[in-house]
Design a protein around this motif. Structure first.
Motif, short mmCIF file in Angstrom:
data_model
loop_
_atom_site.label_atom_id
_atom_site.label_comp_id
_atom_site.label_asym_id
_atom_site.label_seq_id
_atom_site.Cartn_x
_atom_site.Cartn_y
_atom_site.Cartn_z
N GLU A 88 -5.20 3.17 -12.21
CA GLU A 88 -4.23 2.21 -11.68
C GLU A 88 -4.23 2.19 -10.15
OE1 GLU A 88 -3.44 5.05 -13.09
OE2 GLU A 88 -2.36 6.07 -11.48
N PHE A 89 -4.94 3.15 -9.54
CA PHE A 89 -5.03 3.16 -8.08
C PHE A 89 -5.77 1.93 -7.56
CE2 PHE A 89 -6.96 4.46 -4.01
CZ PHE A 89 -5.80 4.81 -3.33
N SER A 90 -6.53 1.24 -8.43
CA SER A 90 -7.25 0.04 -8.00
C SER A 90 -6.28 -1.01 -7.43
CB SER A 90 -8.07 -0.54 -9.14
OG SER A 90 -7.31 -0.58 -10.31
N ALA B 136 -2.91 -10.48 -6.22
CA ALA B 136 -2.00 -9.40 -5.89
C ALA B 136 -0.79 -9.35 -6.83
CB ALA B 136 -1.54 -9.52 -4.44
N VAL C 158 -10.78 3.59 1.20
CA VAL C 158 -10.83 2.12 1.13
C VAL C 158 -10.86 1.52 2.53
CG1 VAL C 158 -9.62 0.05 0.39
CG2 VAL C 158 -9.65 2.04 -1.09
N VAL D 100 0.85 -1.20 0.00
CA VAL D 100 0.00 0.00 0.00
C VAL D 100 0.88 1.25 0.00
CG1 VAL D 100 -1.65 1.37 1.34
CG2 VAL D 100 -1.98 -1.10 1.14
N LEU E 197 0.52 -6.44 -9.49
CA LEU E 197 1.86 -5.87 -9.32
C LEU E 197 2.69 -6.10 -10.58
CD1 LEU E 197 3.53 -4.41 -7.16
CD2 LEU E 197 4.46 -6.61 -6.51
N ILE F 235 -13.04 -0.98 -2.98
CA ILE F 235 -12.12 -0.63 -4.06
C ILE F 235 -12.71 0.46 -4.95
CG2 ILE F 235 -11.02 -1.50 -6.17
CD1 ILE F 235 -10.53 -4.13 -4.76
N THR G 228 -3.51 -0.30 -5.57
CA THR G 228 -3.31 0.10 -4.17
C THR G 228 -4.56 -0.19 -3.34
OG1 THR G 228 -1.84 1.84 -4.94
CG2 THR G 228 -2.64 2.02 -2.68
N ALA G 229 -5.72 0.06 -3.94
CA ALA G 229 -6.98 -0.18 -3.24
C ALA G 229 -7.13 -1.66 -2.87
CB ALA G 229 -8.16 0.28 -4.09
N LEU G 230 -6.76 -2.53 -3.80
CA LEU G 230 -6.82 -3.98 -3.53
C LEU G 230 -5.89 -4.35 -2.37
CD1 LEU G 230 -7.50 -6.97 -4.22
CD2 LEU G 230 -5.63 -6.90 -5.86
N PHE G 231 -4.68 -3.82 -2.40
CA PHE G 231 -3.73 -4.11 -1.32
C PHE G 231 -4.27 -3.59 0.02
CE2 PHE G 231 -0.18 -3.91 -4.69
CZ PHE G 231 -0.33 -5.26 -4.96
N ALA G 232 -4.90 -2.41 -0.02
CA ALA G 232 -5.45 -1.84 1.22
C ALA G 232 -6.55 -2.74 1.78
CB ALA G 232 -5.98 -0.42 0.96
N VAL G 233 -7.39 -3.28 0.90
CA VAL G 233 -8.44 -4.20 1.35
C VAL G 233 -7.83 -5.44 2.01
CG1 VAL G 233 -10.15 -5.86 0.50
CG2 VAL G 233 -10.26 -3.49 -0.25
N LEU G 234 -6.81 -6.00 1.35
CA LEU G 234 -6.17 -7.19 1.90
C LEU G 234 -5.47 -6.87 3.23
CD1 LEU G 234 -4.67 -8.69 -1.40
CD2 LEU G 234 -6.62 -9.54 -0.10
N HIS H 116 -13.93 -0.43 4.11
CA HIS H 116 -13.77 -1.87 4.32
C HIS H 116 -13.96 -2.25 5.78
CE1 HIS H 116 -13.09 -5.61 2.40
NE2 HIS H 116 -12.30 -6.00 3.37
N VAL I 214 -11.05 4.18 -5.55
CA VAL I 214 -10.62 4.58 -6.89
C VAL I 214 -11.38 5.82 -7.34
CG1 VAL I 214 -10.52 3.87 -9.32
CG2 VAL I 214 -9.93 2.24 -7.54
#
Lengths: 105, 232
Positions: free
Chosen positions: B154-156, B47, A78, A53, B51, A92, B158-164, A82, A96
């Motif tokens: 492309e921020f999606s 992920a 986010v 992140v 990346l 997400i 970072t957003a995915l990583f933040a969710v995880l 979440h 975004v």
């Protein structure tokens, strides 16, 4: 970008991912149950995800405040969504959306 | 079959749209559209696929790609441990079930009763895999027909990583680990910007392991102290 390079990259990623997933089926149990290994298994995912992140800031120029604010707002959105709704897609999309709005403001 | 589809609905809601975004972003860097579903078929790991888009875009070396894959997917080592006993019979089935052990497959399977795990593992993995590949193909298609890209999409990643990260934090509930990791990340970015990913992760890991060891030693001393106290 050559298609051959991308194909090679895909095969490399696939091979390493498969090997990592296959480790427990070949590794002696005593090694897998070592406390040090267990601890790392427990906290490593959080460490890796948080660093990934933060790496969003790497490409943001230090002086580009707009980009940095867009990243911070996006991450904040986010995380808040979440924690609240626990819906991956919603979290997400909201992040975004805010990011793009600030970036193009 | 109905049972499989019912079980897979939450994963459908996650995999299909995320697959769309992956396919969409992947063709933005100028690769052939069919490489997106192919990658989803062969790699099947969210992920690192996201990346990899940014790594492939800058023509990263195979060494960098391998290292990133290793770091990001290291967690998968531990998924198989709790599922060894329910692995289906047959060499190809086994190989496929192991190859498709994603975060989501792992969490769905471990939430099932033991009997159902063995019975449904293969079918669930195949259905989830299909959602992921179809999503990527659809996203790649959209990415090709859309001529203008959106700045910031492309921020999606970072957003995915933040969710995880939130999911992991929820599981661990340890603020100290979060704090050490963020500190390590910021310090590394300020002082060693060349290899942020690997240095920050290694730094945080070493600090966390040392604090855990110190804690263990202190706890052991305390318990010994309490044991010997009544005698003295």
């Amino acid at each position: 970008m050559s298609t051959v390079y991308v194909l090679q990259a895909i095969l490399l990623l696939a091979a390493i991912t498969f090997l990592l997933r296959a480790v427990p089926f070949f590794m002696p149990k005593c090694l897998l149950e070592h406390p040090l290994f267990r601890d790392m298994a427990n906290f490593m995912p959080l460490v890796v995800m948080v660093i990934l992140v933060l790496s969003a800031f790497e490409n943001a120029s230090f002086f580009s405040h707009q980009k940095q604010i867009a990243i911070i707002a996006g991450i904040g959105m986010v995380v808040t969504f979440h924690l609240w709704f626990r819906n991956t897609l919603l979290s997400i999309l909201s992040g975004v959306f805010i990011h793009i709005v600030i970036l193009n403001a | 079959m109905n049972r499989i589809l019912t079980l897979s609905i939450p994963v459908l809601m996650g995999y299909f749209p995320l697959g769309l975004v992956f396919g969409f972003l992947f063709v933005q860097i100028g690769v052939e559209w069919w490489l997106a579903p192919l990658m989803s078929l062969l790699v099947f790991a969210g992920a690192i696929q996201f990346l990899a888009i940014s790594l492939i875009a800058v023509n990263a070396s195979f060494y960098d790609l391998a290292l990133a894959t290793f770091i990001v997917n290291l967690r998968h080592i531990f998924y198989g441990i709790s599922l060894i006993d329910v692995l289906p019979e047959g060499i190809f089935r086994r190989a496929y079930c192991i190859a498709s052990l994603t975060d989501e497959n792992y969490s769905v399977l471990t939430n099932l009763e033991k009997e159902e795990r063995n019975q449904h593992w293969l079918a669930l993995a195949v259905v989830h895999h299909m959602y992921w590949v179809l999503g990527a193909a659809g996203g790649a298609f959209f990415g090709i027909i859309m001529t203008e890209s959106i700045e910031g999409i492309e921020f999606s990643l970072t957003a995915l990583f933040a969710v995880l990260a939130v999911e992991q934090y929820r599981r661990l509930q340890k603020f100290s680990i979060l704090f050490i990791t963020i500190a390590s990340g910021i310090l590394t970015m300020l002082f060693i910007p060349e290899y942020t990913l690997i240095v920050a992760i290694a730094g945080a890991t070493v600090v966390i392991l040392s604090t855990l060891m110190i804690k263990n030693v202190v706890m052991r001393k305390n318990s010994q102290h309490q044991k010997t106290e009544p005698e003295s």
